[in-house]
Scaffold this motif. Structure first.
Motif, PDB file in Angstrom:
ATOM      1  N   LYS A   1      -2.778  76.988  27.854  1.00 59.86           N
ATOM      2  CA  LYS A   1      -3.986  77.737  28.211  1.00 59.86           C
ATOM      3  C   LYS A   1      -3.665  79.190  28.538  1.00 59.86           C
ATOM      4  O   LYS A   1      -4.457  80.093  28.272  1.00 59.86           O
ATOM      5  N   HIS A   2      -2.471  79.419  29.084  1.00 61.89           N
ATOM      6  CA  HIS A   2      -2.067  80.788  29.431  1.00 61.89           C
ATOM      7  C   HIS A   2      -1.325  81.489  28.285  1.00 61.89           C
ATOM      8  O   HIS A   2      -0.854  82.614  28.463  1.00 61.89           O
ATOM      9  N   GLY A   3      -1.184  80.821  27.160  1.00 64.43           N
ATOM     10  CA  GLY A   3      -0.635  81.473  25.975  1.00 64.43           C
ATOM     11  C   GLY A   3       0.864  81.369  25.796  1.00 64.43           C
ATOM     12  O   GLY A   3       1.426  82.074  24.945  1.00 64.43           O
TER      13      GLY A   3
ATOM     14  N   LEU B   1      -2.059  76.007  13.280  1.00 62.56           N
ATOM     15  CA  LEU B   1      -1.452  76.979  14.181  1.00 62.56           C
ATOM     16  C   LEU B   1      -2.280  77.271  15.432  1.00 62.56           C
ATOM     17  O   LEU B   1      -1.702  77.374  16.533  1.00 62.56           O
ATOM     18  N   PRO B   2      -3.597  77.408  15.357  1.00 63.80           N
ATOM     19  CA  PRO B   2      -4.340  77.639  16.596  1.00 63.80           C
ATOM     20  C   PRO B   2      -4.184  76.499  17.598  1.00 63.80           C
ATOM     21  O   PRO B   2      -4.128  76.734  18.819  1.00 63.80           O
ATOM     22  N   ARG B   3      -4.088  75.272  17.127  1.00 65.85           N
ATOM     23  CA  ARG B   3      -3.939  74.116  18.021  1.00 65.85           C
ATOM     24  C   ARG B   3      -2.529  74.069  18.609  1.00 65.85           C
ATOM     25  O   ARG B   3      -2.342  73.675  19.765  1.00 65.85           O
ATOM     26  N   LEU B   4      -1.555  74.461  17.802  1.00 61.18           N
ATOM     27  CA  LEU B   4      -0.196  74.557  18.338  1.00 61.18           C
ATOM     28  C   LEU B   4      -0.098  75.707  19.340  1.00 61.18           C
ATOM     29  O   LEU B   4       0.634  75.627  20.327  1.00 61.18           O
ATOM     30  N   ALA B   5      -0.846  76.762  19.092  1.00 60.62           N
ATOM     31  CA  ALA B   5      -0.762  77.949  19.939  1.00 60.62           C
ATOM     32  C   ALA B   5      -1.320  77.708  21.332  1.00 60.62           C
ATOM     33  O   ALA B   5      -0.740  78.168  22.331  1.00 60.62           O
ATOM     34  N   ASP B   6      -2.450  77.012  21.430  1.00 60.05           N
ATOM     35  CA  ASP B   6      -3.069  76.850  22.753  1.00 60.05           C
ATOM     36  C   ASP B   6      -2.676  75.549  23.437  1.00 60.05           C
ATOM     37  O   ASP B   6      -3.171  75.231  24.520  1.00 60.05           O
ATOM     38  N   GLY B   7      -1.786  74.783  22.797  1.00 62.33           N
ATOM     39  CA  GLY B   7      -1.293  73.562  23.417  1.00 62.33           C
ATOM     40  C   GLY B   7      -2.213  72.371  23.273  1.00 62.33           C
ATOM     41  O   GLY B   7      -1.927  71.300  23.811  1.00 62.33           O
TER      42      GLY B   7
ATOM     43  N   PRO C   1       1.888  83.799  15.234  1.00 60.89           N
ATOM     44  CA  PRO C   1       1.201  85.065  14.954  1.00 60.89           C
ATOM     45  C   PRO C   1      -0.156  85.166  15.652  1.00 60.89           C
ATOM     46  O   PRO C   1      -0.874  84.179  15.809  1.00 60.89           O
ATOM     47  N   GLU C   2      -0.487  86.378  16.044  1.00 63.38           N
ATOM     48  CA  GLU C   2      -1.733  86.611  16.780  1.00 63.38           C
ATOM     49  C   GLU C   2      -2.953  86.215  15.971  1.00 63.38           C
ATOM     50  O   GLU C   2      -3.948  85.744  16.534  1.00 63.38           O
ATOM     51  N   GLU C   3      -2.901  86.419  14.647  1.00 59.76           N
ATOM     52  CA  GLU C   3      -4.073  86.100  13.834  1.00 59.76           C
ATOM     53  C   GLU C   3      -4.379  84.605  13.818  1.00 59.76           C
ATOM     54  O   GLU C   3      -5.458  84.180  13.400  1.00 59.76           O
ATOM     55  N   HIS C   4      -3.447  83.815  14.295  1.00 60.96           N
ATOM     56  CA  HIS C   4      -3.671  82.368  14.373  1.00 60.96           C
ATOM     57  C   HIS C   4      -3.711  81.886  15.816  1.00 60.96           C
ATOM     58  O   HIS C   4      -3.474  80.708  16.093  1.00 60.96           O
ATOM     59  N   GLY C   5      -4.014  82.791  16.736  1.00 64.82           N
ATOM     60  CA  GLY C   5      -4.219  82.414  18.117  1.00 64.82           C
ATOM     61  C   GLY C   5      -2.982  82.443  18.993  1.00 64.82           C
ATOM     62  O   GLY C   5      -3.052  82.092  20.181  1.00 64.82           O
ATOM     63  N   GLY C   6      -1.842  82.860  18.435  1.00 65.52           N
ATOM     64  CA  GLY C   6      -0.606  82.879  19.200  1.00 65.52           C
ATOM     65  C   GLY C   6      -0.362  84.195  19.895  1.00 65.52           C
ATOM     66  O   GLY C   6      -1.196  85.111  19.869  1.00 65.52           O
ATOM     67  N   GLY C   7       0.814  84.304  20.494  1.00 67.66           N
ATOM     68  CA  GLY C   7       1.152  85.506  21.242  1.00 67.66           C
ATOM     69  C   GLY C   7       1.735  86.619  20.400  1.00 67.66           C
ATOM     70  O   GLY C   7       1.889  87.742  20.887  1.00 67.66           O
ATOM     71  N   GLY C   8       2.101  86.316  19.155  1.00 72.28           N
ATOM     72  CA  GLY C   8       2.632  87.343  18.270  1.00 72.28           C
ATOM     73  C   GLY C   8       4.019  87.821  18.641  1.00 72.28           C
ATOM     74  O   GLY C   8       4.488  88.842  18.143  1.00 72.28           O
ATOM     75  N   ALA C   9       4.690  87.089  19.511  1.00 76.69           N
ATOM     76  CA  ALA C   9       6.038  87.463  19.917  1.00 76.69           C
ATOM     77  C   ALA C   9       7.053  86.733  19.043  1.00 76.69           C
ATOM     78  O   ALA C   9       6.714  86.202  17.984  1.00 76.69           O
ATOM     79  N   GLY C  10       8.315  86.702  19.482  1.00 76.46           N
ATOM     80  CA  GLY C  10       9.363  86.118  18.662  1.00 76.46           C
ATOM     81  C   GLY C  10      10.009  84.919  19.310  1.00 76.46           C
ATOM     82  O   GLY C  10       9.563  84.409  20.351  1.00 76.46           O
ATOM     83  N   LEU C  11      11.109  84.499  18.693  1.00 75.75           N
ATOM     84  CA  LEU C  11      11.851  83.368  19.228  1.00 75.75           C
ATOM     85  C   LEU C  11      12.501  83.732  20.562  1.00 75.75           C
ATOM     86  O   LEU C  11      12.691  82.865  21.422  1.00 75.75           O
TER      87      LEU C  11
END
Length: 384
Positions: free
Chosen positions: A47-49, A110-116, A56-66
């Protein structure tokens, strides 16, 4: 690489630590003892990202790296709440789907993986193949516009918590080498023909292991990830991140148990002074601290290489090896510092020892890392 303090990374560490401290080691150990998933912590971090910080941000993620994902993995473990499934859902599956998935696959998963809110776990290991991925016997064959998946996988983590499984299967044979041509497929965990059998293990973990049987599981053509027959190269896009996050998890475990052992050694008195006064106790903890810090440096280097798009196989394997050895030694030193209390449920050290011991075997065992380094780093003849 920069060795000065990165304010963004320090803020990330603090944010993750603050969330995990709201749960804590006692909460984790209780879940591990009951073999119950740590879903609440996973969802809170999501929930906190932070679960999808590398997506990637375009898929709901933080757009950061490993590098940032490794920080999340390490810091959550350092607070006594290690999350094993970050290694598969966030490191392997998210990296592979983000890199090789179709637009539709990316948009769906990816959006579901991104928000947990969703997990995709990973299935490559087989009873008769072990580390020899070229000899996988699970097959996927075409039948009209579908794929038919048949075979078996085992020691697959978190199937009971997942929406889908990223499965590695043989889709042909290389005529020149006789090795299997591998491909990747996304398989729903409720797919008809998929049988999921719990695989009991004695290690005290909240995450369950499973044996999977694929009995002519039919998949639409759009469940193929990337290019048919190119699965081995695609898998390695996920395996290096898995090794790196596995190393980060071990570093975090080492930090946690050493903090607990140091606090105990500072307060426990037997001969009128704290036991930490005695070098027989302090030197073991100091040695473990050095080894954990060295592993942390190698882990950071491996993550940096990956994020720069540079070859990271050597560094990833070395980091995983060093961190697993360091975490196991640190946990053993912590148990020894506690004496008989090191085995008591009240002090909660054995679940961390079990997880560290597991990570000495998986996702790649220490012997195969040594084979890799001997052959690729030192130029010695192949031994297997």
């Amino acid at each position: 690489m920069e060795f000065s303090t990165n304010p963004d990374h320090e803020a990330l560490r603090k944010a993750v630590a603050d969330i995990c401290d709201g749960f804590g080691p006692q909460w984790y150990v209780e879940h591990a003892e009951r073999r119950e998933p740590t879903t609440q912590l996973w969802e809170t971090l999501g929930k906190h990202g932070y679960i999808g910080i590398n997506i990637p941000e375009e898929h709901g993620g933080g757009g950061a790296g490993l590098t940032e994902l490794a920080i999340v993995v390490e810091e959550s473990a350092a607070r006594g709440t290690p999350l094993l499934l970050l290694l598969v859902a966030s490191a392997i599956s998210a990296e592979v789907i983000a890199t090789y998935g179709s637009d539709e696959q990316k948009a769906h998963w990816l959006p579901r993986l991104a928000d947990g809110s969703g997990k995709v776990v990973f299935a490559i290991t087989e009873p008769d193949a072990g580390s020899n991925s070229h000899q996988l016997s699970t097959t996927a064959s075409k039948d009209g516009d579908q794929w038919v998946l048949t075979g078996q996988k085992y020691y697959i983590s978190g199937v009971d918590e997942a929406d889908a499984i990223l499965v590695v299967a043989r889709t042909g044979t290389d005529e020149a080498t006789g090795r299997g041509r591998l491909s990747l497929f996304i398989v729903d965990t409720d797919a008809p023909g998929l049988e999921k059998t719990p695989l009991p293990v004695s290690v005290t973990l909240p995450d369950k292991q499973f044996t999977l049987h694929f009995d002519d599981v039919r998949l639409p053509a759009d469940r193929l990830v990337g290019t048919e027959g190119d699965g081995l190269r695609q898998v390695f896009r996920g395996l290096n991140p898995e090794r790196i996050t596995g190393a980060a998890l071990c570093v975090g475990i080492g930090r946690h148990v050493l903090a607990q052992a140091s606090a105990y050694a500072n307060t426990r008195e037997v001969w009128g002074t704290p036991i930490g006064t005695h070098q027989g106790v302090s030197h073991a903890l100091a040695k473990a601290k050095i080894e954990v810090e060295l592993a942390a440096l190698m882990t950071a280097r491996a993550a940096w290489l990956h994020d720069q798009g540079m070859p990271a196989g050597e560094a990833s394997n070395m980091a995983k090896y060093a961190a697993a050895e360091a975490a196991l030694a640190a946990t053993d030193a912590a148990i020894q510092t506690h004496g008989g209390n090191g085995l008591a449920t009240e002090y909660g050290l054995l679940p961390y020892w079990g997880l560290a011991r597991l990570l000495r075997i998986a996702p790649v065992n220490r012997e195969m890392v040594l084979n890799f380094v001997a052959q690729n780093s030192l130029g010695l003849p192949r031994s297997y």
